[in-house]
Design a protein around this motif. Sequence first.
Motif, PDB file in Angstrom:
ATOM      1  N   GLU A 119      60.890 -12.151 -74.203  1.00 33.70           N
ATOM      2  CA  GLU A 119      60.012 -10.979 -74.197  1.00 33.70           C
ATOM      3  C   GLU A 119      60.604  -9.863 -73.346  1.00 33.70           C
ATOM      4  OE1 GLU A 119      55.565  -9.767 -72.624  1.00 33.70           O
ATOM      5  OE2 GLU A 119      55.946 -11.853 -73.187  1.00 33.70           O
ATOM      6  N   VAL A 122      63.574  -8.277 -75.307  1.00 30.49           N
ATOM      7  CA  VAL A 122      63.182  -7.557 -76.527  1.00 30.49           C
ATOM      8  C   VAL A 122      62.440  -6.274 -76.196  1.00 30.49           C
ATOM      9  CG1 VAL A 122      61.770  -7.665 -78.611  1.00 30.49           C
ATOM     10  CG2 VAL A 122      63.161  -9.624 -77.949  1.00 30.49           C
ATOM     11  N   TRP A 123      61.433  -6.338 -75.282  1.00 30.57           N
ATOM     12  CA  TRP A 123      60.579  -5.183 -75.016  1.00 30.57           C
ATOM     13  C   TRP A 123      60.809  -4.563 -73.645  1.00 30.57           C
ATOM     14  CZ3 TRP A 123      57.927  -9.398 -77.571  1.00 30.57           C
ATOM     15  CH2 TRP A 123      57.648  -9.131 -78.914  1.00 30.57           C
ATOM     16  N   ASP A 124      61.845  -4.983 -72.943  1.00 23.93           N
ATOM     17  CA  ASP A 124      62.150  -4.450 -71.617  1.00 23.93           C
ATOM     18  C   ASP A 124      60.938  -4.570 -70.700  1.00 23.93           C
ATOM     19  OD1 ASP A 124      63.475  -3.338 -69.505  1.00 23.93           O
ATOM     20  OD2 ASP A 124      63.395  -1.274 -70.245  1.00 23.93           O
ATOM     21  N   ARG A 125      60.352  -5.754 -70.675  1.00 27.67           N
ATOM     22  CA  ARG A 125      59.207  -6.033 -69.814  1.00 27.67           C
ATOM     23  C   ARG A 125      59.643  -6.972 -68.693  1.00 27.67           C
ATOM     24  NH1 ARG A 125      54.077  -5.163 -72.016  1.00 27.67           N
ATOM     25  NH2 ARG A 125      53.251  -6.670 -70.546  1.00 27.67           N
ATOM     26  N   PHE A 303      65.103  -5.366 -82.793  1.00 28.90           N
ATOM     27  CA  PHE A 303      65.188  -4.108 -82.038  1.00 28.90           C
ATOM     28  C   PHE A 303      65.253  -2.947 -83.023  1.00 28.90           C
ATOM     29  CE2 PHE A 303      67.669  -7.278 -79.600  1.00 28.90           C
ATOM     30  CZ  PHE A 303      66.970  -7.296 -78.416  1.00 28.90           C
ATOM     31  N   PRO A 304      64.708  -1.780 -82.665  1.00 29.47           N
ATOM     32  CA  PRO A 304      63.546  -1.663 -81.775  1.00 29.47           C
ATOM     33  C   PRO A 304      62.296  -1.845 -82.605  1.00 29.47           C
ATOM     34  CG  PRO A 304      64.257   0.517 -82.428  1.00 29.47           C
ATOM     35  CD  PRO A 304      65.165  -0.466 -83.154  1.00 29.47           C
ATOM     36  N   GLN A 305      61.241  -2.271 -82.013  1.00 31.25           N
ATOM     37  CA  GLN A 305      59.975  -2.396 -82.719  1.00 31.25           C
ATOM     38  C   GLN A 305      58.833  -2.218 -81.732  1.00 31.25           C
ATOM     39  OE1 GLN A 305      58.813  -6.463 -83.947  1.00 31.25           O
ATOM     40  NE2 GLN A 305      60.857  -7.088 -83.308  1.00 31.25           N
ATOM     41  N   GLU A 307      55.660  -2.710 -79.499  1.00 31.17           N
ATOM     42  CA  GLU A 307      55.168  -3.866 -78.764  1.00 31.17           C
ATOM     43  C   GLU A 307      53.879  -4.359 -79.409  1.00 31.17           C
ATOM     44  OE1 GLU A 307      55.240  -4.909 -74.118  1.00 31.17           O
ATOM     45  OE2 GLU A 307      53.994  -3.216 -74.643  1.00 31.17           O
ATOM     46  N   ALA A 311      51.196  -8.856 -76.869  1.00 39.12           N
ATOM     47  CA  ALA A 311      52.064  -8.723 -75.692  1.00 39.12           C
ATOM     48  C   ALA A 311      51.469  -7.798 -74.645  1.00 39.12           C
ATOM     49  CB  ALA A 311      53.435  -8.207 -76.117  1.00 39.12           C
ATOM     50  N   ARG A 320      54.577  -2.092 -65.796  1.00 38.92           N
ATOM     51  CA  ARG A 320      56.031  -2.237 -65.712  1.00 38.92           C
ATOM     52  C   ARG A 320      56.574  -1.519 -64.508  1.00 38.92           C
ATOM     53  NH1 ARG A 320      58.247  -1.120 -71.794  1.00 38.92           N
ATOM     54  NH2 ARG A 320      56.323  -1.638 -72.813  1.00 38.92           N
TER      55      ARG A 320
END
Length: 320
Positions: A119, A122-125, A303-305, A307, A311, A320
């Motif tokens: 996660e 993928v989502w830079d979290r 990538f990218p999609q 969120e 999530a 974040r």
Amino acid sequence: MAGSPADALSKAVERSKQLLFPVKIEKWFALGFTVFLAQCGESGGSSVNFPSLPSGGSSSSSSGGGMGDFRQGVDDALRTFHDDVALYVSLGIGALLLMASVWLLVLWFSSRAKLMFVESVVWDRVDVSGQWARAAELGFSLFKFRAALGLTGWLLFLASTAAGLAVAFPAFLAGEFWGPRAWAAYATFGLAALLIGIPAAIISALLDDFVVPLMVLRNVRVKEAWAACRSEVLAGNVGGLFIFYLLRFVLGLGIAMVVSILTCLTCCLAAIPYVGTVFFLPIFVFSRAYPLYYLEQLGIPVFPQAEPQWAAYEAWRFPR
């Protein structure tokens, strides 16, 4: 769609740069903690030192007195075990239960952390508390599968070991380490390593590289993710996967050399658990991003999609 492992490689490098640079110390330490949890229990080495057989000063003593000492030692051990069989069985069962409990605990939290790491990439979290809560259901599904896989492998290995020892033990007691019965035991061990170790390694690699990401991307459990892996990754793509893992193996050799050199240059500080994970975080992020971009090469959106709604669960509590 065959996919290009080389293209995935270059994109994984770029993704690592995007996530980690410019350096934000708090992000490195938080993401490093997630990676540390995900990697727990997966070290390649072992600290167990096995005792060696006593050796004589010459070839004649090793073939005569050495074998006699070995048989005498086995007889003494069997006699001691027989005298206190209840104590030794109790200690053995207790130690086995303790090791199994620790192993299951590590497997449980590392299963959650593997989903958290995907996660994050993928989502830079980097949201450890929130991600830990969100990964509960899928993490338990992954934990059950990994536990079943590990227990099955160990039971098969122990069964093959018991069969080999049953064949070879009389020969070993007689000092015949190269006779027909001894070679039958060695063949049993070797065959078990091939028939158990290789399939287990393949399943583990596919699980970590493709099934775990599919669980996160589609919010599904292990069973559904394996079905997607078989139909969208494995079907008609054996050659591409072979190149992917061949390249991954070569990269692994190079990474191992770099890690060894840097560990020596830092006076082994990078070998300290968690500290080393943070220090080598770009390598871990790259290794996680590489199969993700290969999934994209196969036509699976990564990538990218946007969120997904699941999530963002309690995201207000963990910004974040």
